[in-house]
Scaffold this motif. Structure first.
Motif, PDB file in Angstrom:
ATOM      1  N   ASP A 185     -11.449  -3.933   1.932  1.00  0.00           N
ATOM      2  CA  ASP A 185     -11.917  -3.111   3.048  1.00  0.00           C
ATOM      3  C   ASP A 185     -12.234  -1.690   2.599  1.00  0.00           C
ATOM      4  OD1 ASP A 185     -11.568  -5.188   4.892  1.00  0.00           O
ATOM      5  OD2 ASP A 185      -9.455  -4.674   5.152  1.00  0.00           O
ATOM      6  N   LEU A 186     -11.389  -1.162   1.735  1.00  0.00           N
ATOM      7  CA  LEU A 186     -11.582   0.198   1.243  1.00  0.00           C
ATOM      8  C   LEU A 186     -12.849   0.308   0.397  1.00  0.00           C
ATOM      9  CD1 LEU A 186     -10.259   2.981   1.276  1.00  0.00           C
ATOM     10  CD2 LEU A 186      -9.035   2.321  -0.785  1.00  0.00           C
ATOM     11  N   VAL A 187     -13.095  -0.684  -0.449  1.00  0.00           N
ATOM     12  CA  VAL A 187     -14.309  -0.684  -1.273  1.00  0.00           C
ATOM     13  C   VAL A 187     -15.548  -0.762  -0.387  1.00  0.00           C
ATOM     14  CG1 VAL A 187     -15.613  -2.065  -2.942  1.00  0.00           C
ATOM     15  CG2 VAL A 187     -13.207  -1.589  -3.350  1.00  0.00           C
ATOM     16  N   LEU A 188     -15.504  -1.594   0.647  1.00  0.00           N
ATOM     17  CA  LEU A 188     -16.645  -1.677   1.568  1.00  0.00           C
ATOM     18  C   LEU A 188     -16.887  -0.349   2.271  1.00  0.00           C
ATOM     19  CD1 LEU A 188     -16.236  -5.188   3.231  1.00  0.00           C
ATOM     20  CD2 LEU A 188     -18.053  -4.440   1.697  1.00  0.00           C
ATOM     21  N   GLN A 189     -15.824   0.326   2.673  1.00  0.00           N
ATOM     22  CA  GLN A 189     -15.974   1.618   3.345  1.00  0.00           C
ATOM     23  C   GLN A 189     -16.547   2.680   2.407  1.00  0.00           C
ATOM     24  OE1 GLN A 189     -15.641   2.404   6.616  1.00  0.00           O
ATOM     25  NE2 GLN A 189     -15.431   0.194   6.843  1.00  0.00           N
ATOM     26  N   VAL A 190     -16.099   2.682   1.156  1.00  0.00           N
ATOM     27  CA  VAL A 190     -16.621   3.642   0.177  1.00  0.00           C
ATOM     28  C   VAL A 190     -18.115   3.417  -0.023  1.00  0.00           C
ATOM     29  CG1 VAL A 190     -16.550   4.278  -2.272  1.00  0.00           C
ATOM     30  CG2 VAL A 190     -14.426   4.040  -0.993  1.00  0.00           C
ATOM     31  N   ALA A 245      -7.530  -0.877 -12.549  1.00  0.00           N
ATOM     32  CA  ALA A 245      -8.901  -1.337 -12.754  1.00  0.00           C
ATOM     33  C   ALA A 245      -9.005  -2.834 -12.481  1.00  0.00           C
ATOM     34  CB  ALA A 245      -9.345  -1.021 -14.176  1.00  0.00           C
ATOM     35  N   LEU A 246      -7.949  -3.579 -12.779  1.00  0.00           N
ATOM     36  CA  LEU A 246      -7.952  -5.016 -12.519  1.00  0.00           C
ATOM     37  C   LEU A 246      -8.019  -5.300 -11.025  1.00  0.00           C
ATOM     38  CD1 LEU A 246      -7.729  -7.870 -13.664  1.00  0.00           C
ATOM     39  CD2 LEU A 246      -5.250  -7.657 -13.461  1.00  0.00           C
ATOM     40  N   ALA A 247      -7.314  -4.525 -10.219  1.00  0.00           N
ATOM     41  CA  ALA A 247      -7.353  -4.708  -8.770  1.00  0.00           C
ATOM     42  C   ALA A 247      -8.743  -4.412  -8.222  1.00  0.00           C
ATOM     43  CB  ALA A 247      -6.312  -3.818  -8.102  1.00  0.00           C
ATOM     44  N   ILE A 248      -9.367  -3.356  -8.719  1.00  0.00           N
ATOM     45  CA  ILE A 248     -10.722  -3.027  -8.267  1.00  0.00           C
ATOM     46  C   ILE A 248     -11.704  -4.101  -8.720  1.00  0.00           C
ATOM     47  CG2 ILE A 248     -12.611  -1.374  -8.475  1.00  0.00           C
ATOM     48  CD1 ILE A 248     -10.552   0.820  -8.603  1.00  0.00           C
ATOM     49  N   MET A 272      -3.357   4.126   1.020  1.00  0.00           N
ATOM     50  CA  MET A 272      -4.042   3.009   0.426  1.00  0.00           C
ATOM     51  C   MET A 272      -3.211   1.745   0.493  1.00  0.00           C
ATOM     52  SD  MET A 272      -6.456   4.316  -2.608  1.00  0.00           S
ATOM     53  CE  MET A 272      -5.643   3.280  -3.710  1.00  0.00           C
ATOM     54  N   LEU A 273      -1.921   1.865   0.706  1.00  0.00           N
ATOM     55  CA  LEU A 273      -1.090   0.687   0.771  1.00  0.00           C
ATOM     56  C   LEU A 273      -1.199  -0.011   2.122  1.00  0.00           C
ATOM     57  CD1 LEU A 273       2.074   2.078  -1.004  1.00  0.00           C
ATOM     58  CD2 LEU A 273       0.265   0.688  -1.978  1.00  0.00           C
ATOM     59  N   ARG A 274      -1.807   0.611   3.100  1.00  0.00           N
ATOM     60  CA  ARG A 274      -1.900   0.029   4.434  1.00  0.00           C
ATOM     61  C   ARG A 274      -3.212  -0.695   4.669  1.00  0.00           C
ATOM     62  NH1 ARG A 274       1.711   3.329   8.175  1.00  0.00           N
ATOM     63  NH2 ARG A 274       2.894   4.540   6.692  1.00  0.00           N
ATOM     64  N   VAL A 275      -4.155  -0.551   3.781  1.00  0.00           N
ATOM     65  CA  VAL A 275      -5.478  -1.149   3.940  1.00  0.00           C
ATOM     66  C   VAL A 275      -5.752  -2.014   2.721  1.00  0.00           C
ATOM     67  CG1 VAL A 275      -7.934  -0.568   3.891  1.00  0.00           C
ATOM     68  CG2 VAL A 275      -6.410   0.693   5.369  1.00  0.00           C
ATOM     69  N   GLY A 276      -6.385  -3.171   2.961  1.00  0.00           N
ATOM     70  CA  GLY A 276      -6.768  -4.015   1.848  1.00  0.00           C
ATOM     71  C   GLY A 276      -7.799  -3.318   0.966  1.00  0.00           C
ATOM     72  N   LEU A 277      -7.735  -3.572  -0.313  1.00  0.00           N
ATOM     73  CA  LEU A 277      -8.650  -2.912  -1.243  1.00  0.00           C
ATOM     74  C   LEU A 277     -10.096  -3.330  -0.984  1.00  0.00           C
ATOM     75  CD1 LEU A 277      -8.665  -0.900  -3.521  1.00  0.00           C
ATOM     76  CD2 LEU A 277      -8.297  -2.764  -5.124  1.00  0.00           C
TER      77      LEU A 277
END
Length: 145
Positions: free
Chosen positions: A8-13, A34-37, A1-6
Motif C-alpha cells: 500500500d505504501l509503495v502504491l501511495q508513493v 531492500a528485500l522487503a521492497i 510504517m508498521l501500521r500499513v502494508g508495504l
C-alpha cells in the motif's frame, strides 16, 4: 510504517509521484529492507499494478544460474529499479484495501459479479472470528461449549 502494508505504501508513493519507492523510503525513520521492497514490487508487478524495470536483474539471474544465494542488498539505496503505475495500479492505490483484495473487487465489478466479490473481499479483510487470545483461550472454549 508498521501500521500499513508495504504494498500500500509503495502504491501511495507512486501515486503521489514522490519518486522511486526504494529511494523515498530510505528517508523513513525505520526504513524497510531492500528485500522487503523488492518483494512488494514483485507482488505489485505480478498483480499488474506497476511496471518495473529491474536494473539488477542480470546479477540475480547469474546468481540463480550458479545456484548461489542472492547478492546481499541490505539497504534500500542499493536497490536499482525504476517503476511506474499502470491504470490498474492507479485504481488500486485509491482503494483503502489490500491490493489483492482491491483487484478482486475491481474485476468483480468488471465481470458483473460484484456481490460475491464484495462478500469474499469482506471476509478476507476481516480478522478470523475463530481466533482467540492465549490468555482467554479457556474462556473462549467454555463459551463455545
Amino acid at each position: 510504517m508498521l501500521r500499513v502494508g508495504l504494498e500500500d505504501l509503495v502504491l501511495q508513493v507512486l501515486l503521489l509521484d514522490l519518486g522511486e519507492p526504494s529511494k523515498f523510503l530510505t528517508k523513513a525513520v525505520n526504513p524497510p529492507s531492500a528485500l522487503a521492497i523488492r518483494n512488494s514490487l514483485k507482488l505489485l508487478e505480478g498483480l499488474g499494478a506497476v511496471e518495473c524495470d529491474w536494473d539488477d536483474e542480470g546479477i540475480l539471474r547469474a546468481a540463480d544460474e550458479m545456484h548461489e544465494s542472492l547478492p546481499e542488498v541490505s539497504s534500500c539505496e542499493k536497490l536499482s529499479v525504476s517503476s511506474g503505475l499502470t491504470a490498474l495500479g492507479f485504481h488500486l492505490a485509491t482503494l483503502p484495501v489490500d491490493p489483492r483484495v482491491g483487484k478482486m473487487m475491481i474485476y468483480g465489478a468488471l465481470f458483473g459479479c460484484i456481490d460475491p466479490a464484495l462478500t469474499i473481499a469482506a471476509s478476507m479483510s476481516a480478522r478470523n472470528p475463530f481466533m482467540s487470545p492465549f490468555d482467554k483461550r479457556d474462556e473462549a472454549d467454555a463459551a463455545r461449549k
